[in-house]
Design an enzyme around this catalytic site. Structure first.
Site, PDB file in Angstrom:
ATOM      1  N   TYR A 188      59.705  34.926  32.650  1.00 53.34           N
ATOM      2  CA  TYR A 188      60.269  34.107  33.891  1.00 53.34           C
ATOM      3  C   TYR A 188      60.627  32.730  33.754  1.00 53.34           C
ATOM      4  O   TYR A 188      61.524  31.964  34.478  1.00 53.34           O
ATOM      5  CB  TYR A 188      59.253  34.322  35.094  1.00 53.34           C
ATOM      6  CG  TYR A 188      59.230  35.738  35.629  1.00 53.34           C
ATOM      7  CD1 TYR A 188      60.128  36.608  35.485  1.00 53.34           C
ATOM      8  CD2 TYR A 188      57.982  36.058  36.258  1.00 53.34           C
ATOM      9  CE1 TYR A 188      59.891  37.812  35.934  1.00 53.34           C
ATOM     10  CE2 TYR A 188      57.815  37.454  36.744  1.00 53.34           C
ATOM     11  CZ  TYR A 188      58.735  38.234  36.636  1.00 53.34           C
ATOM     12  OH  TYR A 188      58.395  39.499  36.964  1.00 53.34           O
ATOM     13  N   ASP A 222      50.764  44.507  41.258  1.00 59.01           N
ATOM     14  CA  ASP A 222      51.156  45.172  42.537  1.00 59.01           C
ATOM     15  C   ASP A 222      50.871  46.741  42.637  1.00 59.01           C
ATOM     16  O   ASP A 222      50.279  47.064  43.505  1.00 59.01           O
ATOM     17  CB  ASP A 222      52.750  44.913  42.615  1.00 59.01           C
ATOM     18  CG  ASP A 222      52.954  43.740  43.476  1.00 59.01           C
ATOM     19  OD1 ASP A 222      52.075  43.002  43.694  1.00 59.01           O
ATOM     20  OD2 ASP A 222      54.201  43.709  43.664  1.00 59.01           O
ATOM     21  N   ASP A 235      52.823  50.108  29.313  1.00 59.35           N
ATOM     22  CA  ASP A 235      53.155  51.335  29.863  1.00 59.35           C
ATOM     23  C   ASP A 235      52.109  52.428  30.100  1.00 59.35           C
ATOM     24  O   ASP A 235      51.919  53.073  31.133  1.00 59.35           O
ATOM     25  CB  ASP A 235      54.412  51.894  29.204  1.00 59.35           C
ATOM     26  CG  ASP A 235      54.244  52.018  27.829  1.00 59.35           C
ATOM     27  OD1 ASP A 235      53.299  51.449  27.187  1.00 59.35           O
ATOM     28  OD2 ASP A 235      55.115  52.647  27.046  1.00 59.35           O
ATOM     29  N   ASP A 269      52.664  40.933  37.069  1.00 64.66           N
ATOM     30  CA  ASP A 269      53.555  41.154  38.147  1.00 64.66           C
ATOM     31  C   ASP A 269      53.688  42.575  38.727  1.00 64.66           C
ATOM     32  O   ASP A 269      53.248  42.785  39.932  1.00 64.66           O
ATOM     33  CB  ASP A 269      55.156  40.679  38.190  1.00 64.66           C
ATOM     34  CG  ASP A 269      55.726  40.285  39.333  1.00 64.66           C
ATOM     35  OD1 ASP A 269      54.897  40.413  40.192  1.00 64.66           O
ATOM     36  OD2 ASP A 269      56.866  40.073  39.194  1.00 64.66           O
ATOM     37  N   LYS A 272      53.030  44.836  24.943  1.00 61.65           N
ATOM     38  CA  LYS A 272      53.718  45.899  24.247  1.00 61.65           C
ATOM     39  C   LYS A 272      53.887  45.477  22.753  1.00 61.65           C
ATOM     40  O   LYS A 272      54.982  45.161  22.331  1.00 61.65           O
ATOM     41  CB  LYS A 272      54.943  46.155  24.875  1.00 61.65           C
ATOM     42  CG  LYS A 272      54.984  46.709  26.308  1.00 61.65           C
ATOM     43  CD  LYS A 272      55.182  47.880  26.471  1.00 61.65           C
ATOM     44  CE  LYS A 272      56.443  48.674  25.960  1.00 61.65           C
ATOM     45  NZ  LYS A 272      56.394  50.176  25.920  1.00 61.65           N
TER      46      LYS A 272
END
Ligand code: NAD
Length: 367
Positions: free
Chosen positions: A142, A252, A224, A248, A192
């Site tokens: 980001y 959630d 993942d 992020d 990852k």
């Protein structure tokens, strides 16, 4: 010794409504537990823009840097939609996070027994769930450069860059290990590393930091696979640490295992100050909910639980945080529900203030 200091920024929309209930709880701790705070209150977001023409006045920013903890309600609202980007209410919150350098975002996913039926997962998968996701908040994709949309040949290309320095990984890993030490001493790091060099470095640095925390059992998982495991059997985790982007998504996902937005607290922590406490901002995950603002319908529990996190992580009052969380649990077990938690027919919702009253009564009953 002076009392610990707390800056309260109620903000916009339902922010002031839910914060009013927290103020009563703060007073209760002063009166009944001798836990007194020097509380000051100020403006952030749209209300600060209305008063000062900026979503965060410099004086408020300076105060936030000085206090032991900041507790924020929510910012934003349709009235401010047309403002220039730099003046939008959310910029006030982003400035606080950036200038306080709050790099570790703590998002608990805790399932209160009475709400287990609200989960989209089976009750036995979520009942008793209590995990904590630590998301790196100030770096990664980001913020990385280069970024932008450029012309290349006869088409446009969108670019963002995942970038982490060793020190950025080191400090958020330490926050996560410290947390794990206060909990079940189990930490899972997610990245990852199979396809991203930043993930390889992340794994190496977290492993290196783990040498300073030999009591904590460290595991690594690809993010993942972590998402799959979080929905399959979330109770296998205690603390999870991950980068900004994966955090992020995963925070959630984990939060929603347990029900409504009106229930979710958060903390953002930075480096330790001179007194050893981390710089800290506590806030509910939800926004200013303009659709229900001013109607007494908002669920104050997310904001109340954010204060419980402040008790635990800024004020060394873990027992009192447990007391407050137990009070919330008792109220829910008694069947009290604000409108956002209603599922069964025939249950009348309670108002924001009635929920606050019930939590205060449960606190009284705990003495
Ligand atoms: P929101 O979280 O404000 O609301 C989403 C939905 O959840 C709404 O239906 C709302 O009524 C409900 N809800 C949220 N909190 C609740 C509570 N405590 N009790 C009961 N119901 C609750 O998100 P949104 O509608 O996307 O955004 C509204 C405004 O808030 C926007 O201006 C947005 O930019 C801002 N926002 C601020 C923050 C923040 O301050 N941290 C976070 C998200 C959104």
């Amino acid at each position: 010794m002076s009392n610990p200091s707390l800056l309260i920024l109620p903000g916009d929309g339902i922010g002031p409504e839910v914060m009013a209930e927290v103020r009563r709880i703060i007073d209760w701790y002063g009166d009944k537990r001798g836990l007194k705070f020097d509380v000051s209150e100020d403006l952030v977001g749209g209300c600060a823009y209305d008063a000062h023409g900026t979503p965060l006045h410099d004086d408020t920013m300076a105060k936030a840097q000085e206090v032991d903890a900041v507790l924020l309600g929510a910012v934003g609202g349709p009235k401010y939609d047309a403002l220039d980007f730099s003046l939008k209410p959310e910029r006030g919150l982003l400035r606080l996070r950036k200038e306080m350098d709050l790099y570790a975002n703590l998002r608990p996913a805790q399932c209160f027994d009475a709400l287990a039926e609200f989960s989209s997962l089976k009750t036995d998968v979520v009942a008793g769930l209590d995990i904590m996701i630590v998301r790196e908040l100030t770096s990664g994709i980001y913020f990385g450069e280069p970024r932008g949309i450029i012309e290349e040949g006869n088409e446009r290309v969108g670019i963002n860059t995942q970038r982490y320095t060793e020190s950025e990984i080191d400090r958020v890993a330490r926050s996560a290990f410290e947390l794990a030490m206060r909990r079940d001493k189990k930490l899972c790091s997610m990245e990852k590393a199979n396809v991203m060099e930043s993930g390889v470095l992340w794994r190496e640095v977290v492993t290196e930091v783990s040498k300073d925390y030999p009591e904590v059992e460290l595991s690594h998982m690809y993010a993942d696979a972590g998402a799959m495991q979080l929905t399959r059997w979330p109770k296998q985790f205690d603390v999870i640490v991950t980068d900004n982007l994966f955090g992020d998504l995963l925070s959630d996902l984990a939060a929603m295992l347990t029900g409504s937005l009106g229930m979710l607290p958060s903390a953002s922590l930075g480096a330790p100050m001179a007194n050893g406490r981390p710089k800290a901002l506590y806030e509910p995950v939800h926004g200013s909910a303009p659709d229900i603002a001013g109607q007494g319908k908002a669920n104050p529990i997310a904001c109340i639980l954010s204060f419980a996190m402040a008790l635990r992580y800024s004020f060394d009052a873990g027992d009192e945080a447990d007391r407050l969380e137990a009070a919330v649990n008792a109220v829910l077990a008694n069947g009290l529900r604000t409108a956002d938690l209603l599922g069964q027919e025939g249950v009348e919702p309670v108002s924001t203030a009635e929920m606050g009253d019930a939590v205060l009564s449960a606190l009284d009953a705990s003495l």
